[in-house]
Design an enzyme around this catalytic site. Structure first.
Site, short mmCIF file in Angstrom:
data_model
loop_
_atom_site.label_atom_id
_atom_site.label_comp_id
_atom_site.label_asym_id
_atom_site.label_seq_id
_atom_site.Cartn_x
_atom_site.Cartn_y
_atom_site.Cartn_z
CB CYS A 136 -0.93 -0.02 1.21
SG CYS A 136 -1.88 1.50 1.38
CB CYS A 139 -0.54 2.55 4.08
SG CYS A 139 -1.98 1.83 3.33
CG ASP A 140 3.22 1.32 4.44
OD1 ASP A 140 2.86 1.82 5.51
OD2 ASP A 140 2.93 0.16 4.09
#
Ligand code: NAP
Length: 313
Positions: A136, A139-140
């Site tokens: 992701c 997200c990261d």
């Protein structure tokens, strides 16, 4: 165990689940929705959404899902932040149990559990998952400011992730196993125009390498399948974007599935092999897999469940 009798239990909270909830609630069926492991579904881990109709400007995936949830709540859906752990379709009404100890006794069920990110499934991937390897970018990606990352895959997700990562990383290498991308033309054009992105064609990941203490990803070994050559490059992060598998393990042996574990529904319908159980969205669709098609199927499932319940009563 708390017993909850209801007309329709919706399992899953992506566009299919929320749309089913909106329609079922507006039909006065007071649906209950169990949101599952990833409330809001896959759109909560994307950024820009440009192809969901009705919005002239670019919108954000998480925002769209919040709005769908709000709409479902406002028309009368009962939400449960919980996970369904077992279902029994052998008896009617159907019984479903949840992690928190609830038991739903439902006239009808709509399965909208969607799909989950696929992994390469190599040993070194498991080792560095969460320590440099992610599925992701939204997200990261932030953790890789001014660093070098690879993205594995050649579909829309991989290209979108690669483009998104250029906001942070100094270099993004797209690693694809063939010499042609599957992604839409408009995304490909953006990818090829972006100077931070390099594409490694006909390449597969052989191994991830790094330190154990602290666990840090440092390199990846790739194999050029045309030249039959292996080479190792320095990287800081790796994003795996190689598609999805339907989230159907809970329903194995309980409704008919195809050889890739997608739930089979009747033609032009969301009806599964069990009367009263319907399936909508990515859990049954490996062709379109779009938010808008999932939402459409959620609507169909609610209308079909409504008719099924009316016939029962
Ligand atoms: P996808 O379209 O199935 O693409 C998966 C990619 O990963 C393919 O390029 C495939 O290679 C590669 N791949 C699969 N298994 C692999 C493995 N074991 N090792 C290496 N590579 C592997 O999946 P997706 O990109 O996640 O997209 C899923 C669906 O969502 C699609 O319908 C897509 O259009 C949609 N989507 C839409 C948007 C948007 O419209 N903005 C954004 C994201 C996703 P091959 O090409 O060789 O098969």
């Amino acid at each position: 165990m708390k017993k909850i009798e209801n007309n329709i239990l919706i399992i899953g909270s992506g566009p299919a689940g929320y749309t089913a909830a909106i329609y079922a609630a507006r039909a006065n069926l007071s649906p209950h929705l169990v949101s599952g492991l990833e409330p809001g579904g896959q759109l909560t881990i994307t950024t820009d959404v440009e192809n969901y109709p009705g919005f002239g400007d670019v919108i954000q995936g998480p925002w769209l899902m919040e709005e769908m949830k709000r709409q479902a709540l406002n028309v009368g859906t009962v939400f449960h932040n919980d996970i369904v752990t077992s279902v029994n379709f052998n008896q009617k009404p159907f019984i479903s149990k949840t992690e928190s100890g609830k038991e739903f006794i439902s006239k009808s069920i709509i399965i909208a559990t969607g799909a989950q990110a696929r992994w390469l499934n190599i040993e070194s991937e498991k080792k560095f998952k969460g320590f440099g390897i992610s599925a992701c970018a939204t997200c990261d990606g932030f953790f890789f400011k001014d660093q070098t990352v690879i993205v594995v895959g050649g579909g829309n997700s991989a290209v979108e992730e690669a483009l998104f990562l250029t906001k942070f990383a100094s270099k993004v290498i797209l690693v694809h196993r063939r010499d042609k991308l599957r992604a839409e033309k408009i995304l490909q054009d953006r990818l090829f125009k972006n100077e931070k992105i390099e594409v490694r064609w006909n390449s597969r990941v052989v191994q991830f390498l790094g330190d154990n203490n602290p666990m840090t990803l440092k390199q990846v070994t790739l194999e050029d399948t045309k030249e039959n050559k292996k080479f190792t490059i320095d990287i800081n992060g790796a994003f795996i974007a190689i598609g999805h598998d339907p989230a159907t393990s809970l329903f194995k042996g309980k409704v008919d599935m195809d050889n890739e574990n997608y739930i089979i529904t009747k033609n032009d319908s969301t009806e599964t092999s069990v009367k009263g159980v319907f399936a909508a969205g990515d859990v049954k669709d490996k062709v379109y897999r779009q938010a808008v098609t999932a939402a459409g199927m959620g609507c169909m499932a609610a209308l079909e469940a409504e008719k099924y319940i009316a016939d029962l009563d």
